[in-house]
Design an enzyme around this catalytic site. Structure first.
Site: not given
Length: 180
Positions: A158, A140
C-alpha cells in the site's frame, strides 16, 4: 555497399524507435523496481505472520504500532464484508492494472519519474494480488494513530502504491509546468 545501406537503415529504425518512445532505457530497470517492492512487501508480511497472532499489536512509538490484521476488501476495507466475490474481483483488477502498467512502461520507458511511479504502483498492486491469491485477504500491519484515532492499518505494498501515486501527480504537474 548493400551492407552499409542496410546498417544505416537499421540505425535509422533504431533511432526512430528510441525517439518515439523517448528512451534508451529498457523495461528491465522498471520491472526490477517493481520486483524489489514486491519482495520487501512479502518479506515484511511473512515476518509479521510468523511473529504476531491475528489482532495482536505492539506499540513502537506514541503514534505507531505493529498489528496483524486482514483486509478482505480494498482500501479502507471497502467491500470487506461482500461475501467472498471481492477476493477474485480485486485479484482480477490487480492483474488488469498490472498489464496496463507494463504496457505503459514499455511505451514510455524513457520517462524516469513516470516509470518510477508506475513501477512502485505495479509492485504494490502485485504484492497485494499475491496475498489475495495465497491467503484470500491482504495482510496489513502498519498502524499509525493520533490520540484515539487510528488510520486504517496498511502494508508495504500500500505504501508503494501511495508513493507511486504521489510521484505520478508530481510528474504530471512538472509536465504541465514545462508545457507553459
Amino acid at each position: 555497399m548493400a551492407s552499409k545501406a542496410g546498417a544505416r537503415a537499421g540505425a535509422k529504425r533504431t533511432s526512430a524507435g528510441a525517439a518515439r518512445s523517448g528512451s534508451t532505457f529498457g523495461l528491465a530497470p522498471w520491472l526490477g523496481i517493481a520486483v524489489i517492492a514486491i519482495l520487501l512487501d512479502q518479506v515484511t508480511k511473512l515476518t509479521i505472520l510468523k511473529t504476531f497472532q491475528y489482532g495482536e499489536f505492539r506499540p513502537l512509538t506514541s503514534f505507531f504500532n505493529l498489528v496483524l490484521v486482514y483486509n478482505k476488501g480494498a482500501a479502507f476495507s471497502f467491500l470487506a464484508a461482500a461475501g467472498g466475490w471481492q477476493r477474485w474481483f480485486f485479484t482480477l483488477l490487480g492483474v488488469v492494472a498490472a498489464t496496463v502498467i507494463v504496457w505503459l512502461l514499455k511505451r514510455h520507458n524513457g520517462q524516469k519519474m513516470f516509470c518510477l511511479s508506475l513501477s512502485l504502483i505495479l509492485g504494490g498492486a502485485l504484492g497485494n494480488v499475491i496475498d489475495r491469491v495465497i491467503y484470500g485477504h491482504v495482510i496489513d500491519f502498519l498502524d499509525f494513530h493520533v490520540g484515539g484515532w487510528h488510520w486504517p492499518a496498511f502494508n508495504v505494498a500500500d505504501s508503494a502504491i501511495c508513493v507511486g501515486a504521489v510521484l505520478l501527480v508530481i510528474d504530471e504537474l512538472r509536465r504541465v509546468r514545462r508545457g507553459k
